[in-house]
Motif scaffolding. Structure first.
Motif, PDB file in Angstrom:
ATOM      1  N   TYR A  31       0.934  62.325  40.366  1.00 18.21           N
ATOM      2  CA  TYR A  31       0.635  60.910  40.559  1.00 18.21           C
ATOM      3  C   TYR A  31       1.476  60.286  41.659  1.00 18.21           C
ATOM      4  CZ  TYR A  31      -2.219  60.616  36.368  1.00 18.21           C
ATOM      5  OH  TYR A  31      -3.219  60.770  35.442  1.00 18.21           O
ATOM      6  N   GLY A  32       0.815  59.474  42.478  1.00 21.62           N
ATOM      7  CA  GLY A  32       1.563  58.573  43.318  1.00 21.62           C
ATOM      8  C   GLY A  32       2.122  57.456  42.448  1.00 21.62           C
ATOM      9  N   SER A  53       4.447  63.877  46.182  1.00 25.00           N
ATOM     10  CA  SER A  53       5.520  64.798  46.570  1.00 25.00           C
ATOM     11  C   SER A  53       6.776  64.072  47.030  1.00 25.00           C
ATOM     12  CB  SER A  53       5.034  65.699  47.700  1.00 25.00           C
ATOM     13  OG  SER A  53       4.810  64.944  48.875  1.00 25.00           O
ATOM     14  N   GLY A  54       6.633  62.785  47.324  1.00 30.31           N
ATOM     15  CA  GLY A  54       7.761  62.041  47.859  1.00 30.31           C
ATOM     16  C   GLY A  54       7.835  62.074  49.372  1.00 30.31           C
ATOM     17  N   ASN A  76      10.832  63.003  36.019  1.00 31.47           N
ATOM     18  CA  ASN A  76       9.695  62.103  35.774  1.00 31.47           C
ATOM     19  C   ASN A  76      10.075  60.638  36.010  1.00 31.47           C
ATOM     20  OD1 ASN A  76       8.292  64.386  35.079  1.00 31.47           O
ATOM     21  ND2 ASN A  76       7.832  63.760  32.982  1.00 31.47           N
ATOM     22  N   THR A  77      10.799  60.402  37.062  1.00 32.61           N
ATOM     23  CA  THR A  77      11.330  59.067  37.308  1.00 32.61           C
ATOM     24  C   THR A  77      11.146  58.673  38.774  1.00 32.61           C
ATOM     25  OG1 THR A  77      12.978  59.343  35.558  1.00 32.61           O
ATOM     26  CG2 THR A  77      13.369  57.599  37.157  1.00 32.61           C
ATOM     27  N   VAL A  78      10.791  57.417  38.962  1.00 33.42           N
ATOM     28  CA  VAL A  78      10.729  56.842  40.293  1.00 33.42           C
ATOM     29  C   VAL A  78      11.763  55.723  40.366  1.00 33.42           C
ATOM     30  CG1 VAL A  78       8.879  55.218  39.665  1.00 33.42           C
ATOM     31  CG2 VAL A  78       9.200  55.861  42.060  1.00 33.42           C
ATOM     32  N   TYR A  79      12.349  55.573  41.534  1.00 36.78           N
ATOM     33  CA  TYR A  79      13.427  54.609  41.727  1.00 36.78           C
ATOM     34  C   TYR A  79      13.059  53.599  42.814  1.00 36.78           C
ATOM     35  CZ  TYR A  79      15.943  58.385  39.394  1.00 36.78           C
ATOM     36  OH  TYR A  79      16.337  59.357  38.516  1.00 36.78           O
TER      37      TYR A  79
END
Length: 123
Positions: A31-32, A53-54, A76-79
């Motif tokens: 997921y984006g 992928s970042g 499983n984390t976005v910052y």
């Protein structure tokens, strides 16, 4: 699916804050991820997004150069690292997950949303 944002709070203008969004119940690396914000009386607006992928990131002009989005697929984390905060950055910040259909800039691209975390910036 659960998206739980944290890290919001009260900060003085010019200072920094880092938001986190922990995801569960989905294959996170597929997921984006995006951050949106909504201030009282205003519409929800796009802040930033990152692809699965970042490798690709996207920013609203209003935060470019001050905010940085990143992700850790192992956690499983976005910052969202926010620096040089301004009073106009104050809002409820939401993280959202996109399966990749449509542009990351629009809310309709996102299938899942978290409940938001409040950011308050004092002048």
């Amino acid at each position: 699916v659960q998206l739980q944002a944290s890290g919001g709070g009260l900060v003085q203008a010019g200072n920094s804050l880092r938001l986190s969004c922990a995801a569960s119940g989905l294959t996170f690396s597929s997921y984006g991820m995006g951050w949106f914000r909504q201030a009282p009386g205003k519409e929800r607006e796009f802040v930033t997004a990152i692809n699965w992928s970042g490798e690709s990131t996207y920013y609203a002009d209003s935060v470019k150069g001050r905010f940085t989005i990143s992700r850790d697929n192992a956690k499983n984390t976005v910052y969202l690292q926010m620096t040089s905060l301004k009073p106009e950055d104050a809002a409820l910040y939401y993280c959202a997950a996109s399966a990749g259909y449509g542009t990351y800039y629009g809310p309709t691209a996102y299938s899942y949303w978290g409940p938001g975390t409040q950011v308050t910036v004092s002048s």
